[in-house]
Scaffold this active site. Sequence first.
Site, short mmCIF file in Angstrom:
data_model
loop_
_atom_site.label_atom_id
_atom_site.label_comp_id
_atom_site.label_asym_id
_atom_site.label_seq_id
_atom_site.Cartn_x
_atom_site.Cartn_y
_atom_site.Cartn_z
N ASP A 1 0.83 -1.21 0.00
CA ASP A 1 0.00 0.00 0.00
C ASP A 1 0.87 1.26 0.00
O ASP A 1 1.98 1.25 0.51
CB ASP A 1 -0.91 -0.03 1.24
CG ASP A 1 -2.04 0.98 1.14
OD1 ASP A 1 -2.33 1.45 0.02
OD2 ASP A 1 -2.63 1.30 2.18
N HIS B 1 3.08 3.25 -8.89
CA HIS B 1 2.95 1.82 -9.17
C HIS B 1 4.22 1.30 -9.85
O HIS B 1 4.69 0.21 -9.54
CB HIS B 1 1.73 1.54 -10.05
CG HIS B 1 0.43 1.95 -9.41
ND1 HIS B 1 0.13 1.63 -8.11
CD2 HIS B 1 -0.63 2.66 -9.88
CE1 HIS B 1 -1.07 2.11 -7.81
NE2 HIS B 1 -1.54 2.75 -8.86
N LEU C 1 11.47 -20.36 -4.35
CA LEU C 1 10.36 -19.56 -3.82
C LEU C 1 9.13 -19.65 -4.74
O LEU C 1 9.26 -19.58 -5.96
CB LEU C 1 10.82 -18.10 -3.74
CG LEU C 1 9.76 -17.07 -3.35
CD1 LEU C 1 9.40 -17.20 -1.87
CD2 LEU C 1 10.26 -15.65 -3.63
C1 FPP Z 1 -1.75 0.16 -3.46
O1 FPP Z 1 -1.31 1.49 -3.46
C2 FPP Z 1 -1.19 -0.58 -4.56
C3 FPP Z 1 -1.88 -1.13 -5.59
C4 FPP Z 1 -3.34 -1.00 -5.74
C5 FPP Z 1 -1.23 -1.84 -6.68
C6 FPP Z 1 -0.02 -2.65 -6.33
C7 FPP Z 1 0.74 -2.78 -7.55
C8 FPP Z 1 2.07 -2.71 -7.68
C9 FPP Z 1 3.02 -2.60 -6.57
C10 FPP Z 1 2.60 -2.69 -9.05
C11 FPP Z 1 3.38 -3.79 -9.50
C12 FPP Z 1 2.99 -5.13 -9.10
C13 FPP Z 1 3.39 -6.18 -9.79
C14 FPP Z 1 3.14 -7.53 -9.28
C15 FPP Z 1 4.08 -6.00 -11.06
P1 FPP Z 1 -2.39 2.65 -3.62
O2 FPP Z 1 -2.44 3.01 -5.06
O3 FPP Z 1 -3.68 2.22 -3.02
O4 FPP Z 1 -1.72 3.79 -2.78
P2 FPP Z 1 -2.49 4.94 -1.97
O5 FPP Z 1 -3.26 4.26 -0.87
O6 FPP Z 1 -1.36 5.76 -1.44
O7 FPP Z 1 -3.34 5.66 -2.95
#
Ligand code: FPP
Length: 237
Positions: free
Chosen positions: A17, A34, A128
Site C-alpha cells: 500500500d 505503481h 520460492l
Molecule cells: C496500493 O497502493 C497498490 C496497488 C493497488 C497496486 C499494487 C501494484 C504494484 C506494486 C505494481 C506492480 C505489481 C506487480 C506484481 C508487477 P495505492 O495506489 O492504493 O496507494 P495509496 O493508498 O497511497 O493511494
Amino acid sequence: MPTTASPVPRHVAVIMDGNGRWAKERGLPRREGHRAGADSVREVLEGCTELKVEFLTLYAFSSENWKRPKAEVKALMVLLERFLKDKTPELIEKNVRLQAIGRLNDLPAAAVNQLHRSIEATADNSGLTLILALSYGGREEIIDGVKSVLRNVQEGHLDPAMLDPDVFGKHLYTRYYPDPDLLIRTSGEMRLSNFLLWQVSYAEIYVTKKYWPDFRKADLREAVADYGKRQRRFGAV
Ligand code: FPP
C-alpha cells in the site's frame, strides 16, 4: 492450517500500500508510484529467496481496485503484463515458481495470457513460490469456495457432515499453499482490506509506515526479525 513457529516464516503475504501517496508527495502521477512499486516487488523477491521463505503472496490488484479511474486500471494492467514479460527470464534464473489467485478471467486478455505464459514457464522451478493476488477479494474467494462445496455436495462427492476448516480450505484458491505466517502491510494502515480473510486467522501482522515504493530488503529483514520474536500459540496457552 497454520504452520509451526520458526524464526523464518514459511509464507509471507504483503499488502503493498501507499504507491499513490508516494507519487503524490513527489508531484508525480499515481502510475509512477505503481512503477516504483514494481521495483520493490523485485527487492522483496530477492529478499525472500535469501531468507529462504518458501511462499510469498502479493496483493497486486483487488476486486475493489476495478473501481479506480479507467486510466489507472489500464496503467496497472500494462505494468503487470510488462513486469511478467520482462521478469520471467529472471524468475526462471532465480528458480522462482509463479502462481496466481483471484478471478483471473476478469483481467484483460493480454495480461491474463502473459500471466499463463509466465506460470507455465516457471512451473518446474523448485525455489520460492510467488503468488500474485489479482482481481482478488477474500469475501469473493469464500463465496467461490462455498459454491464449490455446494457443487461437490450436489454431485455426491462430499458429505456435508465432513465439512471442517481443513476440508473447506481445499475449496479455496489457496488450497495448494500453507496459510501465511506473516502478513506485512505498508503505509501504516491497520486494515486487512479483504485480503486472505480465511487464511490470515493465525498470521502475525506487521505494519510499517513506509510506503510500498520505499520498502526495501532491509525492511523485509526487519519484519522477519520482528516475527522471529513473537510467540505463536494458535489459540493454546
Ligand atoms: C496500493 O497502493 C497498490 C496497488 C493497488 C497496486 C499494487 C501494484 C504494484 C506494486 C505494481 C506492480 C505489481 C506487480 C506484481 C508487477 P495505492 O495506489 O492504493 O496507494 P495509496 O493508498 O497511497 O493511494
